[in-house]
Design a protein around this motif. Structure first.
Motif, short mmCIF file in Angstrom:
data_model
loop_
_atom_site.label_atom_id
_atom_site.label_comp_id
_atom_site.label_asym_id
_atom_site.label_seq_id
_atom_site.Cartn_x
_atom_site.Cartn_y
_atom_site.Cartn_z
N MET A 183 25.44 -44.37 1.74
CA MET A 183 25.70 -45.80 1.69
C MET A 183 24.44 -46.63 1.92
O MET A 183 23.65 -46.34 2.81
N LEU A 184 24.26 -47.61 1.04
CA LEU A 184 23.24 -48.60 1.26
C LEU A 184 23.87 -49.71 2.10
O LEU A 184 24.76 -50.42 1.64
N VAL A 185 23.43 -49.80 3.34
CA VAL A 185 23.95 -50.80 4.28
C VAL A 185 23.11 -52.07 4.14
O VAL A 185 21.87 -52.01 4.18
N ALA A 206 18.74 -44.14 2.36
CA ALA A 206 20.07 -44.61 2.74
C ALA A 206 20.69 -43.63 3.72
O ALA A 206 20.32 -42.46 3.80
N LEU A 207 21.66 -44.10 4.49
CA LEU A 207 22.38 -43.24 5.43
C LEU A 207 23.43 -42.43 4.67
O LEU A 207 23.93 -42.85 3.62
N ALA A 208 23.79 -41.27 5.22
CA ALA A 208 24.77 -40.40 4.56
C ALA A 208 25.46 -39.52 5.58
O ALA A 208 24.95 -39.29 6.68
N GLY A 209 26.64 -39.00 5.20
CA GLY A 209 27.35 -38.08 6.07
C GLY A 209 28.57 -37.50 5.38
O GLY A 209 29.10 -38.06 4.41
N PHE A 210 29.02 -36.35 5.87
CA PHE A 210 30.17 -35.67 5.28
C PHE A 210 31.47 -36.40 5.61
O PHE A 210 31.64 -36.93 6.72
N MET A 293 5.83 -46.22 5.34
CA MET A 293 7.19 -46.30 4.76
C MET A 293 7.18 -46.08 3.27
O MET A 293 6.47 -46.75 2.51
N ARG A 294 8.00 -45.11 2.83
CA ARG A 294 8.32 -44.88 1.43
C ARG A 294 9.83 -44.85 1.30
O ARG A 294 10.52 -44.23 2.13
N LEU A 295 10.36 -45.51 0.26
CA LEU A 295 11.81 -45.60 0.10
C LEU A 295 12.32 -44.56 -0.89
O LEU A 295 11.95 -44.58 -2.06
N ALA A 296 13.17 -43.65 -0.40
CA ALA A 296 13.80 -42.64 -1.26
C ALA A 296 12.82 -42.19 -2.35
O ALA A 296 13.03 -42.44 -3.53
#
Length: 315
Positions: A183-185, A206-210, A293-296
Motif C-alpha cells: 500500500m502506498l500510504v 511502500a509498506l506491505a504485509g501478508f 534515499m531511493r524510491l522503489a
C-alpha cells in the motif's frame, strides 16, 4: 522518470503468454504423448533458476529444450504450462538430476529470475517473465509439498502438475498463492515510505504485509500499517495486482489514505519510515535518488508502479 509510463503497463510477471489449455491437464494420455513429442518445448530450471540462452548479448531468452534433452527423472515431474501455437510447453526442475555445470555451456546459463526480469523489462514490457515466474512458482510448490499435510505420506503428482494426491488418505493438495497487500500510504500531498531491516542503505518503498485468515484486503492494509508505523488508515482503494514468484505470492496494490501522521515504528518490521511530499518524490524518481534515499529502485516491483502513479496524479 523517463518517457516510459510504467504504471500503465502490466506489472512484471503478469501477462502470461501461453494458452493455459487447462482442459488438457486431466487428459493423461495426451500429456504422456506430449512429454514424448519432439515438438514439445521444455522450460528448464536448476534450483529455481531458469536456463537462459545468452548467445544474444543484448537480452537473455528462455533456453527451450526438447524431450530428448530432459532426464527421465525430471520428465516424471514435469508441469504442463500450456500451448504456444501447437507446441505443448512444460517446465522441469533439474536440481535433483544433474549438476548445473552439466546443463549449461558457452551460450546457456542458469540465471536468477529477478535478474532475468530486470533485463527483459528494462526498456519495455515483456510477457516472458510471466511464463518463467509461473513455472518457478509451480516447481517450487512441488519441491515444498512432497508429503501429505493430513497424514504425512509421500504424495503423487497429478493433473499435469496442478495437483498432489495422497495415495493413503486420498487428500488432494493444490498449488497455493499467498495474498500480500502492498500500500502506498498518503495524506494530502505527502506519502509514507519505509525501509525494512536488511535492505540496501537508502532504499525506501511502500509498506506491505501478508493477509491473515479472516481478513479483507482493507482490514489487512489497516492492520499492517498500524502495526508497522502506528499510522491510522481510513479509505483504501484497489489499484492493481502482481504475481510475485518468490516463492508464490499475489501482491495486491492499494492506495491507503492516512488519518494520522505521527510515526511510531515497530523496529522489527520497519527500520525507518518518512513522509515525503509529491515534489520530493518526483525529483527522486527523475534523478534516481541519492545515497540517502531511493524510491522503489527496482522497476519490476509493483511498489514502483504505485509510487509513479501517485506522483503523476497532480502533474
Amino acid at each position: 522518470m523517463s518517457d516510459r509510463v510504467l504504471y500503465l503497463e502490466p506489472c512484471a510477471f503478469a501477462g502470461f503468454p501461453l494458452d493455459p489449455a487447462d482442459h488438457l491437464r486431466t487428459d493423461e494420455t495426451w500429456i504422456a504423448e506430449r512429454l514424448a513429442d519432439d515438438n514439445s518445448l521444455f522450460v528448464v530450471f536448476h534450483n529455481q533458476k531458469p536456463l537462459m540462452d545468452v548467445s544474444d548479448k543484448k537480452l537473455p531468452m528462455p533456453g527451450f529444450l526438447d524431450c530428448s534433452q530432459i532426464p527421465e527423472e525430471a520428465l516424471a515431474t514435469a508441469v504442463f504450462m500450456g500451448l504456444l501455437d501447437k507446441h505443448a510447453v512444460f517446465a522441469v526442475e533439474l536440481g535433483n538430476c544433474i549438476s548445473e555445470e552439466e546443463a549449461t555451456g558457452d551460450t546457456a546459463k542458469f540465471i536468477d529470475l529477478r535478474n532475468v526480469a530486470i533485463q527483459l523489462l528494462h526498456e519495455e514490457f515483456s510477457p516472458l517473465p510471466a511464463l518463467l515466474g509461473k513455472a518457478k512458482s509451480l516447481l517450487d510448490w512441488h519441491t515444498r509439498h512432497g508429503f501429505c499435510a493430513v497424514c504425512g505420506v509421500a504424495t503423487e503428482i497429478g493433473n499435469a502438475g496442478y495437483l498432489r494426491q495422497c495415495p493413503s488418505c486420498k487428500a488432494q493438495h493444490f498449488p497455493r498463492t499467498d495474498p500480500v497487500v502492498i500500500m502506498l500510504v498518503y495524506k494530502d500531498d505527502k506519502m509514507l515510505v519505509g525501509r525494512s531491516p536488511g535492505w540496501p542503505a537508502g532504499n525506501y518503498s511502500a509498506l506491505a504485509g501478508f493477509v491473515e485468515p479472516g481478513e479483507t484486503l482493507e482490514e489487512a492494509c489497516r492492520r499492517e500499517v498500524k502495526e508497522e508505523t502506528g499510522i491510522e488508515i481510513g479509505k483504501v482503494d484497489y489499484i492493481k495486482s502482481q504475481p510475485w514468484p518468490f516463492p508464490s505470492s499475489l501482491m495486491i496494490g492499494l492506495f491507503a489514505e492516512a488519518k494520522t501522521e505521527e510515526i511510531i515504528l515497530d523496529k522489527k518490521e520497519v527500520e525507518e519510515a518518512r513522509w515525503i511530499n509529491r515534489a520530493q518524490a518526483k525529483m527522486l524518481l527523475l534523478t534516481g535518488g541519492t545515497d540517502d534515499m531511493r524510491l522503489a529502485p527496482y522497476s519490476i516491483a509493483i511498489a514502483r508502479h504505485l509510487i509513479e502513479q501517485w506522483v503523476a496524479q497532480r502533474d
